[in-house]
Enzyme design. Structure first.
Site, mmCIF file in Angstrom:
data_model
loop_
_atom_site.group_PDB
_atom_site.id
_atom_site.type_symbol
_atom_site.label_atom_id
_atom_site.label_comp_id
_atom_site.label_asym_id
_atom_site.label_seq_id
_atom_site.Cartn_x
_atom_site.Cartn_y
_atom_site.Cartn_z
ATOM 1 N N ARG A 146 -6.791 7.864 -2.987
ATOM 2 C CA ARG A 146 -5.522 7.639 -2.282
ATOM 3 C C ARG A 146 -4.395 7.897 -3.267
ATOM 4 N NH1 ARG A 146 -2.779 2.022 -0.179
ATOM 5 N NH2 ARG A 146 -1.810 2.166 -2.225
ATOM 6 N N TYR A 158 6.668 0.332 -3.156
ATOM 7 C CA TYR A 158 5.565 -0.621 -3.011
ATOM 8 C C TYR A 158 4.229 0.040 -3.335
ATOM 9 C CZ TYR A 158 2.194 -3.822 -1.064
ATOM 10 O OH TYR A 158 1.119 -4.653 -0.923
ATOM 11 N N ASP A 214 -0.924 6.360 2.226
ATOM 12 C CA ASP A 214 -0.559 5.175 3.015
ATOM 13 C C ASP A 214 0.962 5.114 3.180
ATOM 14 O OD1 ASP A 214 -0.292 2.647 4.104
ATOM 15 O OD2 ASP A 214 -1.529 1.634 2.598
ATOM 16 N N HIS A 216 2.467 2.577 4.881
ATOM 17 C CA HIS A 216 2.846 1.156 4.989
ATOM 18 C C HIS A 216 3.777 0.844 6.158
ATOM 19 C CE1 HIS A 216 0.754 -0.404 1.559
ATOM 20 N NE2 HIS A 216 1.183 0.581 0.815
ATOM 21 N N GLU A 240 -2.314 6.842 6.613
ATOM 22 C CA GLU A 240 -2.547 5.434 6.975
ATOM 23 C C GLU A 240 -1.256 4.732 7.384
ATOM 24 O OE1 GLU A 240 -4.590 3.404 3.845
ATOM 25 O OE2 GLU A 240 -3.763 1.457 4.413
ATOM 26 N N GLU A 266 -5.074 -2.481 9.133
ATOM 27 C CA GLU A 266 -5.340 -3.510 8.116
ATOM 28 C C GLU A 266 -4.658 -4.822 8.479
ATOM 29 O OE1 GLU A 266 -3.821 -1.386 4.583
ATOM 30 O OE2 GLU A 266 -2.248 -2.880 4.488
ATOM 31 N N ARG A 287 -9.097 0.202 10.163
ATOM 32 C CA ARG A 287 -8.837 -0.345 8.828
ATOM 33 C C ARG A 287 -9.124 -1.847 8.727
ATOM 34 N NH1 ARG A 287 -8.388 0.821 4.319
ATOM 35 N NH2 ARG A 287 -6.318 0.130 3.743
ATOM 36 N N GLU A 343 -12.466 1.269 1.156
ATOM 37 C CA GLU A 343 -11.450 1.102 0.101
ATOM 38 C C GLU A 343 -11.974 0.088 -0.922
ATOM 39 O OE1 GLU A 343 -7.830 -0.794 1.382
ATOM 40 O OE2 GLU A 343 -6.683 -0.028 -0.315
ATOM 41 N N TRP A 406 7.417 -2.876 7.115
ATOM 42 C CA TRP A 406 6.573 -2.411 6.011
ATOM 43 C C TRP A 406 5.140 -2.736 6.298
ATOM 44 C CZ3 TRP A 406 3.420 -4.248 2.114
ATOM 45 C CH2 TRP A 406 3.231 -5.636 2.094
HETATM 46 C C1 CS2 Z 1 -2.480 -1.685 1.121
HETATM 47 C C2 CS2 Z 1 -2.612 -3.109 0.646
HETATM 48 O O1 CS2 Z 1 -4.724 -1.418 0.473
HETATM 49 C C3 CS2 Z 1 -3.834 -1.010 1.191
HETATM 50 O O2 CS2 Z 1 -3.958 -0.067 1.946
HETATM 51 O O3 CS2 Z 1 -1.799 -1.488 2.303
HETATM 52 O O4 CS2 Z 1 -2.288 -3.103 -0.695
HETATM 53 C C4 CS2 Z 1 -1.772 -4.149 1.369
HETATM 54 O O5 CS2 Z 1 -0.414 -3.857 1.247
HETATM 55 C C5 CS2 Z 1 -2.045 -5.534 0.832
HETATM 56 O O6 CS2 Z 1 -3.407 -5.789 0.913
HETATM 57 C C6 CS2 Z 1 -1.250 -6.594 1.593
HETATM 58 O O7 CS2 Z 1 -1.744 -7.857 1.331
HETATM 59 MG MG MG Z 2 -2.661 0.077 3.508
#
Ligand code: CS2
Ligand code: MG
Length: 406
Positions: A146, A158, A214, A216, A240, A266, A287, A343, A406
């Site tokens: 990634r 981030y 990603d 976000h 993602e 996620e 996810r 992941e 986000w």
């Molecule tokens: C991220 C994470 O792993 C990912 O794809 O989006 O770092 C996520 O932001 C954190 O797990 C949030 O707690």
């Molecule tokens: Mg993510």
């Protein structure tokens, strides 16, 4: 085999983790992960409601216990509820595996593959740094990576750190007890930059590996469609979390505009977060991790339906899901037919002081482990030496101060 005791262990060996421990009258101990980053105490509180319901129950009745806690409750779904039910569910699978002397993936039908492809995070302050980091990971044997880089013109991005190694040490978080960091976001800078980043990675390193990125949840559907289209020449494995995830209908618009595969979820915790997305074939990857998706019992069912629609797994595996949750992800990943990728972000070093055994990655793939149960060992005395350390994820504002997704 009856459940005779339950305890919630909240500890912070570099990251905060919420671990449920269940004990049976035979002395079998099972662990489950219920960590919700930044809201750990809420899960702990929910589990305190569940423990009295579990005492005296037959520990082998995993499905019935799941239905009892989900269907039997008036308030269903939501991240805290589903993480709590998940912690119970994982602990019960762990107990059954240990009692029978087999790894959980054997209870789920055995392995469907020879290895689990994983992806690490490759980040950098510059594109050059990302390319170097990615080259190093490919050298280590990873088959998927990634890529994220600091967006030029933004003070912070981030998930990107001054030193790429910081991610492995889990340094995502502000200092202990601090209020959330406020980051500044500018979509146009991001959209101008990401296609260049991805192009450079492909130009320098080729196409012999899977490439992920990603967003976000920060784009509008039409922006996501545009970005997906720009990335098409680079054959992404996935884009993602392009848009705020709860708006399932938004994916109809994204899908109309791009063939770049889409991953989401996620932050989801139930089949009902995916119903439109999967049945209308709007996404390619699920996810949701076991920890947040109601446990192995619910996520396995969800993945079963997803398989009929050609949707594969890519379970969330950041360092804020505990090694117990990671192990549960891996057992499910071994067993299901429609595995995509796992992941594996990695853990700060102190984590292994508390979680003394858990799945590891070698040459870019998860090593198959036949330890009975989930295969995670916990030093509970060590856990006490790392007390809960309240932390928050950052919030995100546009350049004019408006709060952004986000
Ligand atoms: C991220 C994470 O792993 C990912 O794809 O989006 O770092 C996520 O932001 C954190 O797990 C949030 O707690
Ligand atoms: Mg993510």
């Amino acid at each position: 085999m009856r459940i005779v005791a339950g305890e919630v262990i909240v500890s912070s060996p570099g990251r905060n983790f919420v671990t449920l421990k269940l004990v049976t009258d035979d002395g079998v101990v099972g662990y489950g992960d219920g960590t919700v980053n930044g809201r750990e105490r809420a899960v702990e509180g929910y589990l305190q409601h569940l423990i009295p319901l579990l005492i005296g129950r037959d520990a082998t009745r995993i499905e019935d216990t799941w239905q009892y806690l989900y269907r039997g409750a008036y308030w269903r779904r939501g991240p805290i509820t589903m993480a709590s039910i998940s912690a119970v569910d994982q602990a019960l699978w762990d107990i059954s595996g240990k009692a029978l002397g087999v790894p959980v993936h054997r209870l789920l039908g055995g392995t469907s593959r020879d290895y689990l492809m994983t992806y690490p995070h490759c980040t950098g302050m510059t594109v050059d740094e990302v390319v170097d980091e990615a080259a190093a990971k490919l050298e280590e044997g990873y088959k998927a990576i990634r890529v994220q880089a600091a967006v030029p013109g933004l003070a912070t991005t981030y998930g990107v750190h001054a030193h790429a190694d910081d991610e492995e040490t889990g340094a995502y978080e502000p200092a202990s007890g601090a209020l959330p960091d406020e980051e500044i976001w500018d979509t146009k800078l991001y959209l101008d930059f990401v296609p260049k980043l991805v192009k450079r990675v492909r130009d320098e390193l080729g196409y012999g590996f899977e490439l992920l990125h990603d967003s976000h949840h920060r784009l509008t559907p039409i922006e996501a469609g545009w970005l997906g289209k720009q990335l098409e020449p680079y054959r992404m494995f996935w884009l993602e979390d392009a848009t705020p995830a709860e708006d399932q209908a938004a994916f109809r618009l994204i899908r109309q505009h791009t063939t770049t595969p889409l991953a989401v979820g996620e932050v989801f915790n139930s089949w009902f977060d995916y119903q439109t997305l999967i049945t209308e074939r709007l996404i390619d990857f699920v996810r949701t991790p076991v920890t947040h998706g109601g446990g192995i019992t619910h996520l396995r069912q969800l993945m079963g339906v997803a398989d009929f629609y050609g949707v594969r797994s890519g379970f969330h595996g950041p360092s804020d899901i505990s090694p117990v949750g990671m192990a549960a992800n891996c057992h499910l990943s071994w067993s299901i037919h429609n595995f995509g990728v796992q992941e594996y972000m990695g853990y700060p070093e102190q984590v292994s002081k508390v979680f003394t055994r858990f799945p590891v990655v070698e040459n870019g793939v998860v090593v198959l482990d036949d330890t009975p149960g989930l295969g995670v060992e916990i030093d509970e005395d060590a856990a006490k030496r790392f007390p809960f350390d309240p932390k928050y994820l950052p919030v995100n504002r546009k350049t004019d101060g408006t709060l952004h997704d986000w």
